[in-house]
Write a protein that holds these residues in place. Structure first.
Motif, PDB file in Angstrom:
ATOM      1  N   ALA A  73       0.870  -1.170   0.089  1.00 55.51           N
ATOM      2  CA  ALA A  73       0.047  -0.004   0.060  1.00 55.51           C
ATOM      3  C   ALA A  73       0.763   1.320   0.114  1.00 55.51           C
ATOM      4  CB  ALA A  73      -0.891  -0.134   1.162  1.00 55.51           C
ATOM      5  N   VAL A  74       0.307   2.222  -0.356  1.00 59.34           N
ATOM      6  CA  VAL A  74       0.912   3.795  -0.233  1.00 59.34           C
ATOM      7  C   VAL A  74       0.272   4.672   0.147  1.00 59.34           C
ATOM      8  CG1 VAL A  74       2.275   2.920  -2.780  1.00 59.34           C
ATOM      9  CG2 VAL A  74       0.049   4.374  -2.638  1.00 59.34           C
ATOM     10  N   GLY A  75       1.094   5.772   0.659  1.00 60.91           N
ATOM     11  CA  GLY A  75       0.519   6.859   1.501  1.00 60.91           C
ATOM     12  C   GLY A  75       0.463   6.746   2.688  1.00 60.91           C
ATOM     13  N   GLY A  76       0.221   7.909   3.472  1.00 59.78           N
ATOM     14  CA  GLY A  76       0.221   8.251   4.659  1.00 59.78           C
ATOM     15  C   GLY A  76       0.374   9.695   5.044  1.00 59.78           C
ATOM     16  N   GLU A  89       0.150   8.479  -3.742  1.00 63.91           N
ATOM     17  CA  GLU A  89      -0.691   7.959  -4.533  1.00 63.91           C
ATOM     18  C   GLU A  89      -0.414   8.101  -6.231  1.00 63.91           C
ATOM     19  OE1 GLU A  89      -1.210  10.028  -2.098  1.00 63.91           O
ATOM     20  OE2 GLU A  89      -2.483   8.684  -0.572  1.00 63.91           O
ATOM     21  N   LEU A  92       1.366   5.048  -7.335  1.00 61.23           N
ATOM     22  CA  LEU A  92       0.344   3.964  -7.669  1.00 61.23           C
ATOM     23  C   LEU A  92      -0.227   4.117  -8.930  1.00 61.23           C
ATOM     24  CD1 LEU A  92      -0.917   0.966  -6.924  1.00 61.23           C
ATOM     25  CD2 LEU A  92      -2.298   2.651  -5.529  1.00 61.23           C
ATOM     26  N   MET A 260     -11.796  -4.678   5.605  1.00 64.69           N
ATOM     27  CA  MET A 260     -11.285  -4.034   4.672  1.00 64.69           C
ATOM     28  C   MET A 260      -9.731  -4.870   4.400  1.00 64.69           C
ATOM     29  SD  MET A 260     -11.477  -1.389   2.811  1.00 64.69           S
ATOM     30  CE  MET A 260      -9.959  -0.242   2.743  1.00 64.69           C
ATOM     31  N   GLU A 277      -2.572  -6.331  -5.447  1.00 58.18           N
ATOM     32  CA  GLU A 277      -2.523  -5.523  -4.321  1.00 58.18           C
ATOM     33  C   GLU A 277      -3.789  -5.719  -3.317  1.00 58.18           C
ATOM     34  OE1 GLU A 277      -2.955  -1.410  -4.988  1.00 58.18           O
ATOM     35  OE2 GLU A 277      -3.112  -1.730  -7.001  1.00 58.18           O
ATOM     36  N   HIS A 280      -6.992  -2.479   0.604  1.00 59.05           N
ATOM     37  CA  HIS A 280      -7.190  -1.372   1.530  1.00 59.05           C
ATOM     38  C   HIS A 280      -5.692  -0.430   1.308  1.00 59.05           C
ATOM     39  CE1 HIS A 280      -3.628  -3.426   3.508  1.00 59.05           C
ATOM     40  NE2 HIS A 280      -4.263  -4.451   3.349  1.00 59.05           N
ATOM     41  N   GLY A 281      -5.834   0.559   1.920  1.00 56.60           N
ATOM     42  CA  GLY A 281      -4.599   1.500   2.056  1.00 56.60           C
ATOM     43  C   GLY A 281      -3.471   1.071   3.125  1.00 56.60           C
ATOM     44  N   SER A 282      -2.860   2.213   3.525  1.00 60.87           N
ATOM     45  CA  SER A 282      -1.579   2.119   4.351  1.00 60.87           C
ATOM     46  C   SER A 282      -2.051   1.975   5.814  1.00 60.87           C
ATOM     47  CB  SER A 282      -0.618   3.234   4.142  1.00 60.87           C
ATOM     48  OG  SER A 282      -1.136   4.326   4.304  1.00 60.87           O
ATOM     49  N   ALA A 283      -3.313   2.145   5.905  1.00 63.83           N
ATOM     50  CA  ALA A 283      -3.602   1.963   7.425  1.00 63.83           C
ATOM     51  C   ALA A 283      -2.954   2.733   8.428  1.00 63.83           C
ATOM     52  CB  ALA A 283      -4.295   0.595   8.043  1.00 63.83           C
ATOM     53  N   PRO A 284      -2.775   3.987   8.367  1.00 66.22           N
ATOM     54  CA  PRO A 284      -1.674   4.577   9.155  1.00 66.22           C
ATOM     55  C   PRO A 284      -2.083   4.505  10.748  1.00 66.22           C
ATOM     56  CG  PRO A 284      -2.289   6.122   7.660  1.00 66.22           C
ATOM     57  CD  PRO A 284      -3.146   4.865   7.365  1.00 66.22           C
ATOM     58  N   ASP A 285      -3.566   4.428  10.988  1.00 67.00           N
ATOM     59  CA  ASP A 285      -4.145   4.116  12.438  1.00 67.00           C
ATOM     60  C   ASP A 285      -3.512   3.040  12.959  1.00 67.00           C
ATOM     61  OD1 ASP A 285      -5.524   2.860  10.402  1.00 67.00           O
ATOM     62  OD2 ASP A 285      -7.399   2.810  11.681  1.00 67.00           O
ATOM     63  N   ASN A 293      -4.640  -6.970   9.197  1.00 66.31           N
ATOM     64  CA  ASN A 293      -4.745  -8.258   8.642  1.00 66.31           C
ATOM     65  C   ASN A 293      -4.090  -8.508   7.563  1.00 66.31           C
ATOM     66  OD1 ASN A 293      -6.311 -10.618   7.734  1.00 66.31           O
ATOM     67  ND2 ASN A 293      -8.205  -9.891   8.209  1.00 66.31           N
TER      68      ASN A 293
HETATM   69  P1  NAD Z   1      -7.055   2.850   4.536  1.00 63.14           P
HETATM   70  O1  NAD Z   1      -7.744   1.276   3.793  1.00 63.14           O
HETATM   71  O2  NAD Z   1      -5.618   2.673   4.821  1.00 63.14           O
HETATM   72  O3  NAD Z   1      -7.720   2.319   6.326  1.00 63.14           O
HETATM   73  C1  NAD Z   1      -9.175   2.239   6.192  1.00 63.14           C
HETATM   74  C2  NAD Z   1      -9.397   1.447   7.550  1.00 63.14           C
HETATM   75  O4  NAD Z   1      -9.429   0.431   7.467  1.00 63.14           O
HETATM   76  C3  NAD Z   1      -8.643   1.837   8.665  1.00 63.14           C
HETATM   77  O5  NAD Z   1      -9.411   1.930  10.000  1.00 63.14           O
HETATM   78  C4  NAD Z   1      -7.713   0.827   8.621  1.00 63.14           C
HETATM   79  O6  NAD Z   1      -7.117   0.609  10.032  1.00 63.14           O
HETATM   80  C5  NAD Z   1      -8.641  -0.421   8.438  1.00 63.14           C
HETATM   81  N1  NAD Z   1      -7.605  -1.299   7.535  1.00 63.14           N
HETATM   82  C6  NAD Z   1      -7.078  -1.067   6.305  1.00 63.14           C
HETATM   83  N2  NAD Z   1      -6.197  -2.238   5.984  1.00 63.14           N
HETATM   84  C7  NAD Z   1      -6.488  -3.162   7.035  1.00 63.14           C
HETATM   85  C8  NAD Z   1      -5.664  -4.518   7.270  1.00 63.14           C
HETATM   86  N3  NAD Z   1      -4.910  -5.009   6.598  1.00 63.14           N
HETATM   87  N4  NAD Z   1      -6.080  -4.945   8.455  1.00 63.14           N
HETATM   88  C9  NAD Z   1      -6.862  -4.271   9.432  1.00 63.14           C
HETATM   89  N5  NAD Z   1      -7.407  -3.162   9.305  1.00 63.14           N
HETATM   90  C10 NAD Z   1      -7.087  -2.298   7.977  1.00 63.14           C
HETATM   91  O7  NAD Z   1      -7.714   3.918   4.077  1.00 63.14           O
HETATM   92  P2  NAD Z   1      -7.191   5.196   4.454  1.00 63.14           P
HETATM   93  O8  NAD Z   1      -7.151   5.290   6.093  1.00 63.14           O
HETATM   94  O9  NAD Z   1      -8.511   6.093   3.849  1.00 63.14           O
HETATM   95  O10 NAD Z   1      -6.175   5.542   3.577  1.00 63.14           O
HETATM   96  C11 NAD Z   1      -4.761   5.735   4.489  1.00 63.14           C
HETATM   97  C12 NAD Z   1      -3.730   5.957   3.290  1.00 63.14           C
HETATM   98  O11 NAD Z   1      -3.642   4.957   2.367  1.00 63.14           O
HETATM   99  C13 NAD Z   1      -4.335   7.090   2.534  1.00 63.14           C
HETATM  100  O12 NAD Z   1      -2.915   7.861   2.168  1.00 63.14           O
HETATM  101  C14 NAD Z   1      -4.500   6.733   1.192  1.00 63.14           C
HETATM  102  O13 NAD Z   1      -4.229   7.379  -0.018  1.00 63.14           O
HETATM  103  C15 NAD Z   1      -3.885   5.491   0.874  1.00 63.14           C
HETATM  104  N6  NAD Z   1      -4.640   4.316   0.343  1.00 63.14           N
HETATM  105  C16 NAD Z   1      -3.597   3.542  -0.597  1.00 63.14           C
HETATM  106  C17 NAD Z   1      -4.256   2.586  -1.125  1.00 63.14           C
HETATM  107  C18 NAD Z   1      -3.287   1.774  -1.962  1.00 63.14           C
HETATM  108  O14 NAD Z   1      -2.062   1.783  -1.708  1.00 63.14           O
HETATM  109  N7  NAD Z   1      -3.846   0.505  -2.762  1.00 63.14           N
HETATM  110  C19 NAD Z   1      -5.597   2.080  -1.087  1.00 63.14           C
HETATM  111  C20 NAD Z   1      -6.331   3.026  -0.316  1.00 63.14           C
HETATM  112  C21 NAD Z   1      -5.961   4.200   0.411  1.00 63.14           C
END
Ligand code: NAD
Ligand code: IPM
Ligand code: MN
Length: 366
Positions: A73-76, A89, A92, A260, A277, A280-285, A293
């Motif tokens: 995943a990318v971003g944060g 982004e 990607l 996700m 891929e 989901h994204g980089s899930a910074p939280d 997961n």
């Molecule tokens: P996100 O998909 O990263 O997260 C959304 C929610 O889903 C968060 O609460 C996160 O903790 C949860 N989540 C995501 N993946 C998980 C996993 N593997 N296991 C458990 N929980 C998971 O979306 P976001 O927070 O809106 O975006 C964060 C960053 O990621 C942004 O910079 C965005 O641009 C980027 N992004 C990248 C991609 C990609 O690289 N394909 C896709 C989506 C978002």
């Protein structure tokens, strides 16, 4: 023959889930007598820090020379400044375009054992097995955009456009996939408002009538489709839609599966390496905590085996291993209600690797 895989771990949880997918692929190689060569390369925020660009040329070269690309995943937040001239982004999007992967396959299946634990009623999601095919290299993501002065400050615009040819090829691909499944295709657009969608709709209707008259076909408007996806998700088989609608509808669809973190994807073009891929994204939280997961990423590796390497048995083995681990009750935190026992990202990976080893032995004995 050596399978060449470029690994773009990326940012946030990207490296954590990618590590586990690579371990699963290594186990697959061991068990099935396959040879895989992994090459790591930079993309996204990490590439901005190292090279000042989200998609170094070297990365594109590695990808083009390989059989398939596995991306975390990318971003944060570190790179989220709205005034920044480079964004993760872009890496990607540039890679998808460079690889010509116009079709993004996002399957959504619901494991029986998880149907109970999600926010939706078990009977509603129990029989869901759908495939969203999202157009990936066109639409509003790649249209003309800009800003100009406006009396109130500024005016900004992005334009959505699709050509007949772009719609034809994605609809053909989607109809072909429907034929191998439950033979039903739903095309999603916003033809009551958008000119782009009216071209999309008439083109889709023509392709289906001329070339796939035996496939059950319907059009739906995206707003209603978003509702039906929650209200009667089991009615869908294959959904084909544009880049932006597909992005939104698949995050919504992940709620059907339970998280996700569960959904994989494969991005394919007419030739050249596929890109794999999780959705989901980089899930910074949750990054850096070893709790993400890895299943969406691991199932993406299964799609890589099937679609890019022609390793059907190996793909089946990974998918069965994931199913077995879920059946046995192993859960990362995103899959449980409060106070239920959980495992880490790494522990989930270890469980899936062991299941791969067990299942591959029994499939060879059988
Ligand atoms: P996100 O998909 O990263 O997260 C959304 C929610 O889903 C968060 O609460 C996160 O903790 C949860 N989540 C995501 N993946 C998980 C996993 N593997 N296991 C458990 N929980 C998971 O979306 P976001 O927070 O809106 O975006 C964060 C960053 O990621 C942004 O910079 C965005 O641009 C980027 N992004 C990248 C991609 C990609 O690289 N394909 C896709 C989506 C978002
Ligand atoms: C996805 C992501 C990307 C998209 C972003 C990070 C560019 O949301 O893969 O779903 O919008 O395509
Ligand atoms: Mn998305």
């Amino acid at each position: 023959m050596k399978a060449k895989i470029t690994v773009l771990a990326g940012d946030g949880v990207g490296p954590e889930v990618t590590d586990e997918a690579c371990k699963v692929l290594e186990a697959i190689a061991d068990q099935f007598g396959r040879n895989i060569e992994f090459t790591d390369a930079s993309i996204g925020g990490r590439a901005i820090d190292e090279f000042g660009t989200a998609l170094p040329e070297e990365t594109v070269e590695f990808c083009l020379e390989s059989d398939a690309v596995l991306l975390g995943a990318v971003g944060g937040p570190k790179w989220d400044d709205p005034n920044a001239s480079v964004r993760p982004e872009q890496g990607l999007l540039g890679l998808r375009k460079a690889l010509g992967v116009f079709a993004n396959l996002r399957p959504v299946r619901v494991y029986k054992e998880l149907a109970k634990s999600g926010p939706l009623k078990e009977e509603l999601v129990a029989n869901v097995d759908l495939l969203v095919i999202r157009e990936l290299t066109g639409g509003i993501y790649f249209g003309e955009r800009g800003r100009r002065p406006d009396p109130s400050g500024e005016f900004a615009f992005d334009t959505m456009g699709y050509s007949t040819g772009e719609v034809e090829r994605i609809v053909r691909l989607a109809a072909g996939k429907a034929k191998g499944r439950r033979n039903k295709l739903t095309s999603v657009d916003k033809a009551n408002v958008l000119e782009v969608s009216r071209l999309w709709r008439s083109t889709a209707a023509r392709v289906m009538q001329d070339e796939f008259a035996d496939v059950e076909f319907e059009h739906g408007l995206v707003d209603a489709a978003a509702m039906h996806l929650i209200q009667r998700p089991a009615d869908f088989d294959v959904i084909v839609t544009g880049n932006l609608f597909g992005d939104i509808l698949t995050d919504e669809a992940s709620v059907l599966a339970g998280s996700m973190g569960l959904l994989p994807s494969a991005s394919l073009g007419t030739s050249g390496p596929g890109l794999y891929e999780p959705i989901h994204g980089s899930a910074p939280d949750i990054a850096g905590k070893d709790i993400a997961n890895p299943i969406g990423m691991i199932l993406s590796a299964a799609m890589l085996c099937r679609e890019s390497l022609g390793w059907a048995k190996e793909a089946d083995c990974i998918e069965s291993a994931v199913e077995k681990v879920i059946q046995s009750g192993v859960r990362t935190p995103d899959l449980v209600r409060a106070n239920e026992p959980t495992v880490s990202t790494k522990e989930m990976g270890i469980s899936i690797v062991s299941a791969v080893r067990e299942l591959s032995v029994s499939s060879m004995v059988a």
